[in-house]
Design a protein around this motif. Structure first.
Motif, PDB file in Angstrom:
ATOM      1  N   VAL A   1     -14.370  52.881 -41.976  1.00 23.94           N
ATOM      2  CA  VAL A   1     -15.182  53.815 -41.595  1.00 23.94           C
ATOM      3  C   VAL A   1     -16.532  53.629 -41.501  1.00 23.94           C
ATOM      4  CG1 VAL A   1     -15.745  56.428 -41.989  1.00 23.94           C
ATOM      5  CG2 VAL A   1     -13.446  55.712 -41.822  1.00 23.94           C
ATOM      6  N   ALA A   2     -17.010  52.873 -42.497  1.00 27.49           N
ATOM      7  CA  ALA A   2     -18.235  52.536 -42.694  1.00 27.49           C
ATOM      8  C   ALA A   2     -18.672  51.571 -41.647  1.00 27.49           C
ATOM      9  CB  ALA A   2     -18.781  52.071 -44.150  1.00 27.49           C
ATOM     10  N   ALA A   3     -17.676  51.006 -41.353  1.00 26.94           N
ATOM     11  CA  ALA A   3     -18.271  49.632 -40.194  1.00 26.94           C
ATOM     12  C   ALA A   3     -18.329  50.322 -39.017  1.00 26.94           C
ATOM     13  CB  ALA A   3     -17.040  48.603 -40.308  1.00 26.94           C
ATOM     14  N   VAL A   4     -17.633  51.538 -38.821  1.00 29.31           N
ATOM     15  CA  VAL A   4     -17.768  52.243 -37.695  1.00 29.31           C
ATOM     16  C   VAL A   4     -19.055  52.774 -37.411  1.00 29.31           C
ATOM     17  CG1 VAL A   4     -17.071  53.977 -36.019  1.00 29.31           C
ATOM     18  CG2 VAL A   4     -15.373  52.802 -37.242  1.00 29.31           C
ATOM     19  N   GLU A   5     -19.902  53.446 -38.758  1.00 31.63           N
ATOM     20  CA  GLU A   5     -21.007  53.937 -38.578  1.00 31.63           C
ATOM     21  C   GLU A   5     -22.020  52.951 -38.529  1.00 31.63           C
ATOM     22  OE1 GLU A   5     -21.058  57.341 -39.085  1.00 31.63           O
ATOM     23  OE2 GLU A   5     -19.107  57.521 -39.588  1.00 31.63           O
ATOM     24  N   SER A   6     -21.729  51.499 -38.956  1.00 30.16           N
ATOM     25  CA  SER A   6     -22.878  50.634 -38.678  1.00 30.16           C
ATOM     26  C   SER A   6     -23.007  50.274 -37.141  1.00 30.16           C
ATOM     27  CB  SER A   6     -22.712  49.624 -39.783  1.00 30.16           C
ATOM     28  OG  SER A   6     -21.399  48.819 -39.061  1.00 30.16           O
ATOM     29  N   GLU A   7     -21.951  50.619 -36.273  1.00 32.74           N
ATOM     30  CA  GLU A   7     -22.040  50.265 -34.791  1.00 32.74           C
ATOM     31  C   GLU A   7     -22.982  51.225 -33.996  1.00 32.74           C
ATOM     32  OE1 GLU A   7     -21.850  47.260 -34.251  1.00 32.74           O
ATOM     33  OE2 GLU A   7     -20.617  46.556 -35.792  1.00 32.74           O
ATOM     34  N   ILE A   8     -23.043  50.916 -32.811  1.00 28.19           N
ATOM     35  CA  ILE A   8     -23.861  51.904 -31.972  1.00 28.19           C
ATOM     36  C   ILE A   8     -22.762  52.514 -31.112  1.00 28.19           C
ATOM     37  CG2 ILE A   8     -25.155  52.197 -29.834  1.00 28.19           C
ATOM     38  CD1 ILE A   8     -26.826  49.872 -30.724  1.00 28.19           C
ATOM     39  N   ASN A   9     -22.699  53.948 -31.278  1.00 25.37           N
ATOM     40  CA  ASN A   9     -21.544  54.823 -30.638  1.00 25.37           C
ATOM     41  C   ASN A   9     -21.402  54.381 -29.210  1.00 25.37           C
ATOM     42  OD1 ASN A   9     -20.064  56.768 -29.805  1.00 25.37           O
ATOM     43  ND2 ASN A   9     -21.511  58.632 -30.418  1.00 25.37           N
ATOM     44  N   GLY A  10     -20.107  54.148 -28.770  1.00 29.69           N
ATOM     45  CA  GLY A  10     -19.650  53.962 -27.521  1.00 29.69           C
ATOM     46  C   GLY A  10     -19.753  52.366 -26.969  1.00 29.69           C
TER      47      GLY A  10
END
Length: 169
Positions: free
Chosen positions: A89-98
């Motif tokens: 989940v933290a890895a998702v948060e570190s990426e630009i949405n979309g």
């Protein structure tokens, strides 16, 4: 009401939310962010709730039934899985949405979560239904749903040392 059914219901909702993310147009970052915000909070609240109510109870009933090794191994693995889901989940948060990287990170979170749910459904939930009386499953369900609804907006994600967690509980 039965805690095992509430956990299964949560698993269904998690699968549904991951599926919804896959169906939203990549350019609709507002919708992606909204669904992801809900899903990521839900994943953490669910993990924390299991760690507070389900896994300690699984170990208590398992130890009482002389199945200590099995229930401690299942609990140890679950805490490790929860940490892996938190990290994903933290890895998702570190990426630009979309972006492609964001969708790839979401897919990794989905895989980590899916692997955990499948194992839990096959092992921990089955074991608990066999060992725990319905009255206990009901009482835990009340505590479980109360904690989840009180914390619907999320809780702070904190990785736990699986061995220490099992020793403490």
């Amino acid at each position: 009401m039965d805690i095992t059914q509430l956990i299964l219901d949560d698993h269904h909702e998690q699968r549904r939310l991951f599926s919804i993310l896959e169906q939203i147009d990549k350019s609709d970052t507002v919708s992606l962010a909204a669904v992801w915000r809900r899903l990521s909070a839900f994943l953490e609240v669910h993990a924390e709730t299991e760690e507070r109510f389900f896994y300690p109870a699984l170990m208590r009933v398992g130890r009482k039934a002389n199945r200590t090794e099995e229930v401690e191994d299942e609990s140890l693995d679950a805490i490790k899985d929860h940490n892996e889901i938190r990290d994903a989940v933290a890895a998702v948060e570190s990426e630009i949405n979309g972006t492609e990287a964001w969708f790839k990170a979401v897919a990794a979170a989905n895989k980590a979560n899916g692997d955990h749910m499948a194992e839990e459904e096959r092992e921990g939930l089955t074991e608990f239904r066999r060992l725990a009386p319905l009255a206990l499953r009901h009482d835990l369900a009340v505590s479980f749903i109360s904690f989840e609804t009180t914390n619907v907006d999320g809780v702070v994600p904190i990785d736990k040392d699986p061995k220490k967690w099992v020793e403490t509980h």
